[in-house]
Write an enzyme that holds these catalytic residues in place. Structure first.
Site, PDB file in Angstrom:
ATOM      1  N   ASP A  63     -10.181  -4.253  -4.850  1.00 38.68           N
ATOM      2  CA  ASP A  63      -9.561  -3.317  -3.901  1.00 38.68           C
ATOM      3  C   ASP A  63     -10.401  -2.052  -3.816  1.00 38.68           C
ATOM      4  OD1 ASP A  63      -7.865  -1.439  -2.566  1.00 38.68           O
ATOM      5  OD2 ASP A  63      -6.118  -2.601  -3.163  1.00 38.68           O
TER       6      ASP A  63
ATOM      7  N   HIS B 282      -8.415  -4.697  -0.272  1.00 37.92           N
ATOM      8  CA  HIS B 282      -7.143  -4.036   0.026  1.00 37.92           C
ATOM      9  C   HIS B 282      -6.397  -4.692   1.187  1.00 37.92           C
ATOM     10  CE1 HIS B 282      -4.343  -0.710  -0.373  1.00 37.92           C
ATOM     11  NE2 HIS B 282      -4.400  -0.500   0.939  1.00 37.92           N
TER      12      HIS B 282
ATOM     13  N   SER C 210       0.835  -1.199   0.000  1.00 36.89           N
ATOM     14  CA  SER C 210       0.000   0.000   0.000  1.00 36.89           C
ATOM     15  C   SER C 210       0.879   1.262   0.000  1.00 36.89           C
ATOM     16  CB  SER C 210      -0.960  -0.038   1.189  1.00 36.89           C
ATOM     17  OG  SER C 210      -1.908   0.994   1.131  1.00 36.89           O
TER      18      SER C 210
END
Length: 308
Positions: free
Chosen positions: A253, A282, A188
């Site tokens: 996501d 995610h 991320s």
């Protein structure tokens, strides 16, 4: 006009946001620290590895004990505690950076330099690191960004780059690990410092887990170009990576759209077969069996064929 509304265009061209404001809005949510480092008064040498103390301050040469709070949701066994070393280093921007090194696999060839995601710190990630390293036969080295955990300073894009530089140097000098044995792993927001470092240094490999192309493209999904004030411009740096790159992204996501992973894959000349996890969001890719399977194959097969 790239699909932006009139008000958005006016905002961009009349009063464009500075990168730090984009970064602050999109990314940084440091949690309340879930751990502390306590001085180990019984030992002041930095490591059992026998590395030199040259160039170290008393702070960085001191041995520390890891103390996890209840918020860490995990407490170490003595065996795991013995395999974990925590210490402090300094970034070139003057911030104190908390670091963690876990010897998950004593005979491991590779060490993973892991840049974690948002809203977590080393205390919360430690149990995941132990499990991951054990399963992929790698040691794990990680650090907290400025303003996270015990790291001082405030989160910012510039500090992200400085933080990972400090971690890279600590991993290399403190433990004597050479770049060809380091796998850079970013998750991320952690893909931002990972891509930046990988674009400047060659290493064994790079893993980009749920990566973003740039801050503007997250905030305004129809953005097609990189503006001068954009933050986190991974899309402009990924083509400079000379090491093999594995990109992992969930197709559902909800935080960083799947299209970001696709765009980076298309732009990256050293990308290997990616892992698109059907139905994953995610924060749950690690729960799918193909996650570990692909990582193991990447390390045991893809890296070997790349070197051949």
């Amino acid at each position: 006009m790239n699909g932006l509304s009139v008000s958005e265009l006016c905002c961009l061209f009349c009063c464009p946001p500075c990168p730090s404001r984009i970064a602050a809005k999109l990314a940084f949510l440091p949690p309340e620290p879930t751990y502390a480092l306590l001085p180990d008064l019984e030992a002041t040498t930095p490591s059992s590895s026998g590395t030199s103390l040259r160039g170290r301050t008393p702070e960085t040469s001191m041995r520390w004990k890891l103390h996890l709070t209840e918020r860490a949701e995990f407490q170490y066994s003595q065996r795991e505690l013995d395999s974990t070393e925590v210490f402090l280093t300094r970034s070139n921007r003057g911030n104190r950076i908390g670091c963690m090194y876990i010897r998950c696999a004593p005979s491991a060839r590779f060490t993973v330099l892991f840049s974690h995601g948002n809203a977590v710190d080393l205390g919360q990630m430690s149990s995941f690191y132990i499990g991951l390293g054990t399963r992929i036969n790698c040691n794990i080295f990680s650090y907290d960004y400025s303003g996270y955990g015990v790291s001082t300073g405030k989160p910012s894009e510039k500090n992200l780059y400085s933080d990972i530089d400090a971690a890279w140097q600590a991993l290399r000098t403190r433990y004597g690990i050479s770049p060809e044995n380091i796998i850079l792993y970013g998750q991320s927001i952690g893909t931002v410092p990972t891509v930046d470092l990988a674009s400047r240094y060659e290493c064994a490999a790079v893993v980009l887990h749920s990566p973003l192309t740039s801050g503007m493209r997250v905030a305004f999904p129809d953005t097609r170009k990189t503006y001068c004030f954009d933050a986190f411009p991974n899309i402009e740096k990924v083509s400079k990576i000379s090491s093999p790159v594995l990109i992992i992204h969930g197709t559902e996501d909800e935080v960083i759209d799947f299209s970001h992973g696709l765009a980076l894959f298309e732009r990256c000349p050293k990308a290997v077969e990616p892992l698109w996890v059907e139905g994953a969001g995610h924060n749950d890719i690690e729960l799918y069996s193909q996650y570990l399977e692909r990582l193991r194959k990447f390390i045991s097969q893809d890296l070997v064929s790349q070197r051949a």
